[in-house]
Design an enzyme around this catalytic site. Structure first.
Site, short mmCIF file in Angstrom:
data_model
loop_
_atom_site.label_atom_id
_atom_site.label_comp_id
_atom_site.label_asym_id
_atom_site.label_seq_id
_atom_site.Cartn_x
_atom_site.Cartn_y
_atom_site.Cartn_z
N GLU A 145 10.93 15.96 64.41
CA GLU A 145 10.69 15.94 62.96
C GLU A 145 11.11 17.25 62.31
O GLU A 145 11.61 17.27 61.19
CB GLU A 145 9.22 15.64 62.67
CG GLU A 145 8.74 14.28 63.11
CD GLU A 145 9.26 13.14 62.23
OE1 GLU A 145 9.98 13.40 61.26
OE2 GLU A 145 8.93 11.97 62.54
N ASP A 275 15.78 4.33 67.29
CA ASP A 275 16.79 4.13 66.24
C ASP A 275 17.81 5.25 66.09
O ASP A 275 19.01 5.05 66.25
CB ASP A 275 16.10 3.83 64.92
CG ASP A 275 14.94 4.79 64.61
OD1 ASP A 275 14.72 5.75 65.37
OD2 ASP A 275 14.24 4.56 63.61
N GLU A 421 6.59 -3.54 56.83
CA GLU A 421 7.02 -2.68 57.94
C GLU A 421 7.56 -3.49 59.12
O GLU A 421 8.56 -3.12 59.72
CB GLU A 421 5.84 -1.81 58.38
CG GLU A 421 6.11 -0.90 59.55
CD GLU A 421 6.96 0.31 59.19
OE1 GLU A 421 7.13 1.19 60.06
OE2 GLU A 421 7.46 0.38 58.04
N GLU A 494 15.50 2.74 54.98
CA GLU A 494 16.53 2.14 55.82
C GLU A 494 17.29 1.00 55.14
O GLU A 494 18.52 0.89 55.28
CB GLU A 494 15.92 1.64 57.14
CG GLU A 494 15.47 2.74 58.07
CD GLU A 494 14.12 3.34 57.70
OE1 GLU A 494 13.78 4.44 58.20
OE2 GLU A 494 13.40 2.70 56.89
#
Length: 610
Positions: A145, A275, A421, A494
């Site tokens: 992150e 991902d 989600e 996304e």
């Protein structure tokens, strides 16, 4: 009136019946023979949607509305949360979830620059320049992150502004995070104590966390000239390239042993925990001026395996989706049919590959399919042969458009207009579970009538009125072809990211309109007095707001919407590469001297350099 008086005789009737019976036998024999692969009954003509043509001024005004949304969110952050990490938009307070270094400000820098918001940018700089990246003892920062949000944000802002102060801070942070690589394999560990300079975390790493930093460290190595940055990216590429992927079809599994550097499981996914690692295979190749052959090979392997094995089509509405699977033994493979919002980046990645790669002439960039498949099981080698029946550029674009449409439909189906989600797709129907490629092959055999499976426009689902019983509601869910599993929308980017990529690649206005619908829903459902909130219960007419505004909402979601509505292409895809936090980095090439210094082999270089 008798049949005879209308011009019919009993003999003619019998002949007609016999002829019809013969036609039915021929039809069903043909249908049975053409359905060696499972296929939804008959793929119907898609819904016809007319997308209007609007003048550039309309889209320019919509871009302004997105800019105003950014200003509303960022000013709320400045007022109630700065210099802390994130705004809590219901309580008008702050939270420190990411190192206490003001992640929203750093994540937002390049969005400000792209939107021309100089005042906000200048107000953020003093705090960023004074940030101390060495936290008190025993406090660890998450490597992944921190790289994608902080390091990526600093590097992108530097690339857009040429402000060397940002380069200095990026160099400082990059060095502080290097202890993460002090593992036996060289894969980075979960967290780093930047005060004591030591790493910490479990011995098994998640794919996205150990493989989503090559872009940032490669570019940092290029602009600083420091060997320790660039060679890390080279090492990690070699680790993945040489790993044993025989039993995963050449695709990276989700968990990895940080000691041995080998896969820890056989769970395959393009969703959570995986991902961005797949995303960075193509993007590392593009960032280094299309010179990193190893990463290109891994991208082709991954997309081939996903298209053949992880893409399915629902039985009634023919919604195409990508899911995950686990192999416990060679013959025991289980598919969840869960479709995650996080996976909605994948259509955009495919579209980017369509634009930038010679998919139907891979030999021209040094890709030999026989070499790619040499170490795979026969069943996986056959997957490459199956795709060779089609134009690969077309196939990748069909896959991109079909999945992106399903991403949109999961938004448009909800009363709020916001996408959940996770959904659980209905698998089955008369012909059982159907992989998308099976439907594509059947469509091809039947003469390619209509658009490819799942590609044509679809209308949103609406709940039939008057439903009362649970049984009736369950039946309605079946006609929708999925059930909502996680009912929250976390302001994620996304879906609109893929809309942006598809718009730039195809010029098809439908992607702009779909993005506009999403933005309107965000404005209507998520806006608060100080910013925007994550939304729970998106499947209900009266949702519930959550007291959270993630920094990526400003870094990614609003940025992609803004770029989607601009006519001018201010971040050309052949000159810039977005990291997984939507921070654009400029394309560059290694010099021969750098390739020697950083240990970059011929596999990482074009023939002209090697």
């Amino acid at each position: 009136m008798s049949l005879h008086r209308r011009g019919f005789s009993s003999r003619r009737v019998l002949v007609a019946i016999a002829f019809s019976f013969a036609l039915c036998i021929l039809y069903y024999t043909h249908l049975r023979n053409t359905q060696s692969d499972p296929l939804p009954e008959l793929i119907p003509e898609e819904d016809v949607v007319f997308w209007p043509t609007e003048p550039p001024e309309i889209w320019a005004e919509r871009a302004v509305q997105v800019k105003n949304a950014f200003l509303h969110a960022y000013h709320g952050y400045e007022r109630y949360a700065f210099p802390h990490d994130e705004l809590t938009p219901l309580s008008n307070a702050s939270t420190n979830s990411f190192n206490k270094w003001g992640v929203t400000a750093v994540d937002s820098l390049d969005t400000m620059l792209l939107m021309g918001l100089k005042d906000e940018y200048e107000r953020a700089l003093p705090m960023i320049m004074n940030t101390n990246f060495s936290l008190p003892a025993n406090t660890a920062v998450p490597f992944f992150e921190t790289v994608i949000r902080y390091l990526g944000g600093l590097l992108s802002a530097y690339a857009l502004s040429n402000d060397t102060r940002l380069l200095t801070k990026a160099d400082e942070l990059g060095a502080k995070l290097l202890p993460a690589f002090n593992t036996e394999s060289g894969f980075p560990v979960y967290a780093v104590n930047t005060y004591e300079g030591v790493e910490s975390g479990p011995p098994v790493g998640m794919l996205a966390e150990i493989a989503s930093w090559q872009l940032e460290y490669s570019y940092l190595g290029k602009i600083t000239g420091k060997e320790e940055y660039a060679e890390r990216a080279t090492l990690i590429t070699d680790l993945f390239y040489n790993a044993n992927l025989t039993f995963s079809g050449g695709m990276y599994p989700t968990k990895w042993d940080l000691t041995s550097g080998e896969p820890y499981d056989l769970h395959l996914s393009v969703g959570a925990a995986a991902d961005s690692a797949h995303e960075y295979t193509l993007k590392q190749y593009l960032l280094t001026a299309q010179t990193d052959k190893e990463n290109l090979e891994m991208y082709i392997r991954m997309t081939t395996h996903v298209i053949n094995n992880l893409m399915f089509i629902s039985p009634q509405r023919h919604l195409v989706y990508v899911t995950d699977m686990s192999t416990y033994k060679l013959e025991d493979t289980r598919v969840t049919h869960h479709f995650e919002h996080l996976s909605c980046f994948f259509p955009g990645l495919l579209a980017l590959g369509v634009k930038m790669l010679p998919l139907d002439d891979l030999e021209s960039v040094g890709i030999n399919v026989e070499e790619l498949t040499r170490d795979l099981l026969p069943r996986d080698r056959g997957g490459y042969e199956a795709l060779s029946e089609f134009n690969l550029t077309d196939l990748h674009l069909w896959a991109a458009e079909a999945i992106a449409q399903t991403c949109y439909i999961t938004y448009a189906d909800q009363p709020t207009g916001l996408g959940p989600e996770t959904v659980s797709m209905r698998a089955g129907g008369k012909f059982g579970i159907t992989r998308w490629m099976s439907a594509v092959r059947a469509w091809d055999r039947q003469g390619r009538r209509g658009p490819p499976p799942g590609v044509g426009d679809k209308l949103p689902w609406s709940e039939p009125p008057g439903l009362v019983s649970t049984k009736e509601r369950d039946r309605a869910t079946v006609t929708r072809d999925y059930g909502v599993r996680n009912i929250a929308y976390y302001l994620r980017p996304e879906t609109v990211e893929s809309f942006y990529m598809l718009w730039r690649v195809t010029g098809d206005v439908r992607w702009r309109y779909r993005g506009w619908h999403v933005f309107q829903a965000i404005e209507r459902e998520a806006k608060t007095s100080s910013g925007y909130a994550c939304v729970d219960r998106v499947h209900m007419k009266v949702p519930v707001l959550l007291d959270s505004m993630p920094s990526y909402f400003l870094a990614e979601t609003l940025k992609y919407l803004y770029l989607l509505f601009l006519d001018e292409d201010i971040v050309p895809l052949d000159r810039w590469v977005f990291n997984t936090e939507a921070h654009p980095l400029p394309v560059f090439a290694w010099t021969p001297e750098e390739s020697v210094a950083y240990g970059i082999t011929e596999e990482h270089l074009p023939s002209a350099v090697s």
